[in-house]
Enzyme design. Structure first.
Site, PDB file in Angstrom:
ATOM      1  N   CYS A  37     -41.863  21.611  14.612  1.00  0.00           N
ATOM      2  CA  CYS A  37     -41.304  22.595  13.620  1.00  0.00           C
ATOM      3  C   CYS A  37     -40.803  21.937  12.120  1.00  0.00           C
ATOM      4  O   CYS A  37     -40.305  20.587  12.145  1.00  0.00           O
ATOM      5  CB  CYS A  37     -40.001  23.261  14.037  1.00  0.00           C
ATOM      6  SG  CYS A  37     -40.244  24.102  15.693  1.00  0.00           S
ATOM      7  N   CYS A  41     -36.744  25.603  10.326  1.00  0.00           N
ATOM      8  CA  CYS A  41     -37.361  26.659  11.402  1.00  0.00           C
ATOM      9  C   CYS A  41     -36.174  27.592  11.760  1.00  0.00           C
ATOM     10  O   CYS A  41     -35.189  27.357  12.144  1.00  0.00           O
ATOM     11  CB  CYS A  41     -37.931  26.078  12.394  1.00  0.00           C
ATOM     12  SG  CYS A  41     -38.396  27.327  13.598  1.00  0.00           S
ATOM     13  N   CYS A  68     -45.271  25.023  15.528  1.00  0.00           N
ATOM     14  CA  CYS A  68     -44.476  26.208  15.989  1.00  0.00           C
ATOM     15  C   CYS A  68     -44.989  27.331  15.407  1.00  0.00           C
ATOM     16  O   CYS A  68     -45.602  27.520  14.270  1.00  0.00           O
ATOM     17  CB  CYS A  68     -43.219  26.022  15.312  1.00  0.00           C
ATOM     18  SG  CYS A  68     -42.014  27.429  15.459  1.00  0.00           S
ATOM     19  N   CYS A  71     -42.195  29.191  12.219  1.00  0.00           N
ATOM     20  CA  CYS A  71     -42.095  28.415  10.934  1.00  0.00           C
ATOM     21  C   CYS A  71     -43.389  27.835  10.448  1.00  0.00           C
ATOM     22  O   CYS A  71     -43.522  27.406   9.345  1.00  0.00           O
ATOM     23  CB  CYS A  71     -41.148  27.386  10.981  1.00  0.00           C
ATOM     24  SG  CYS A  71     -41.571  25.971  12.036  1.00  0.00           S
TER      25      CYS A  71
END
Length: 369
Positions: A37, A41, A68, A71
């Protein structure tokens, strides 16, 4: 990247605080989920013992982590469907006098949109739309149109409104620019926003993003330096610059051969020469630049010289970051600085191994104890 990652406690604190200063510089890999991430995030934060911090997306992927879905670290920072929708609408109708009522008619909340654009671009959607219309007026003036004709081309309701908006942005009324001059100002669109270039027939004197606060004062200084002989138009140097900017933003080349004018003090010119030695895809701290020019105690003076640079991209002051790897101030906006560094990672990855330059620190993951 030529900086040492901060200690893991600092990075974990940045993760929990969603600190945007490390955006594009550091990513977190979560061992318990197998994903990676951005530090910003919005997802629930993992435990410290499940975090591994890395300097690049490629390092995360190489270690087997997946991006992810919240994000979206593989997407540009400005991924936002509402923002994208408005930008597409602006492209379809750049001459339109957009208002908050138009934004609301699209089913969007004007105050929310205002905050999103300010966070991503440092200006509101309506400011961006006004700049687009000013571009049309500036281009019309460069083609020999009168102010009233340029005002109509730009979609302003009156010549006085056009003159006022023009002066707010560039610090000078449109009538003060001539069709000919020792120096000519040109308006150049780029994927990261419009830029103003000022060149003679032999050298580039200025290249700044439209909206930078220092732009107005810089234009006034150049105008004074040539006795008021600053006009609107392009030169062979300006045409070369346009071609090189197109190649840069398209991923074709990060090499700039446009000849540059030698402004600034001897110390500033020394710093700017050192900036031009930083390869695309790498970065330096102010302290590293100070050591490179043989003045290790001049870190603050280097920072001031960096901020005084009026030729963006070609003198790559965006490649200077904090000693801890965080993004530091940039006249064009931190969001642009991050995007420029992201763009240039492509050039670093594409560089043949035989031509690769040595770095102080290789890209390594850091695992919390």
């Amino acid at each position: 990247m030529l900086f040492q990652l901060p200690d893991t406690a600092t990075l974990y604190q940045a993760l929990t605080a969603r600190d945007p200063r490390y955006e594009g510089q550091v990513y977190v890999c979560v061992t318990s989920t197998g994903i990676f991430c951005r530090l910003t995030c919005p997802a629930r934060k993992p435990k410290p013992e499940n975090c591994v911090f890395a300097e690049s997306i490629s390092a995360c992927i190489t270690d087997g982590y997946r991006p992810c879905k919240r994000c979206r670290p593989l997407d540009p920072q400005d991924h936002d469907p509402d923002v994208t929708r408005l930008l597409e609408a602006l492209e379809r109708a750049p001459e339109r006098r957009w208002s908050e009522r138009d934004v609301a008619a699209m089913g969007l909340d004007p105050s929310t949109i205002r905050r999103r654009f300010k966070r991503l671009y440092g200006l509101t959607f309506l400011d961006m739309a006004r700049q687009r219309r000013l571009r049309a007026g500036f281009t019309a003036l460069g083609q020999g149109d009168r102010v009233i004709e340029a005002q109509v081309e730009a979609g302003f309701e009156s010549a006085s409104a056009f003159r006022a908006a023009f002066a707010r942005l560039l610090g000078r009324p449109p009538a003060s620019f001539k069709l000919e001059g020792q120096l000519l100002a040109d308006w150049i669109p780029t994927p990261l926003g419009d830029m103003i270039a000022v060149s003679s027939h032999t050298e580039l004197h200025l290249l700044e993003f439209v909206g930078r606060k220092a732009l107005r004062a810089e234009l006034c200084r150049l105008d004074a330096a040539v006795g008021g002989d600053l006009g609107i138009g392009t030169t062979p140097v300006g045409e070369t610059l346009r071609a090189e900017l197109t190649a840069y933003f398209s991923g074709a080349s990060a090499r700039f051969r446009t000849p540059l004018a030698r402004h600034g003090t001897p110390f500033q010119r020394e710093v700017w020469a050192a900036l031009r030695e930083i390869p695309a895809g790498e970065s330096r701290s102010y302290a590293q630049i100070a050591r490179a020019i043989g003045r290790p105690s001049a870190t603050r003076a280097v920072a001031r010289a960096n901020g005084a640079n009026q030729i963006a991209l070609l003198i790559p002051c965006h490649r200077v970051i904090g000693a801890d790897g965080a993004l530091t101030g940039y006249g064009g906006g931190l969001w642009r600085k991050q995007r420029l560094l992201e763009i240039e990672r492509h050039y670093a990855a594409a560089e043949p191994p035989a031509q690769a330059r040595p770095s102080v620190n290789s890209t390594r993951s850091q695992r919390l104890p």
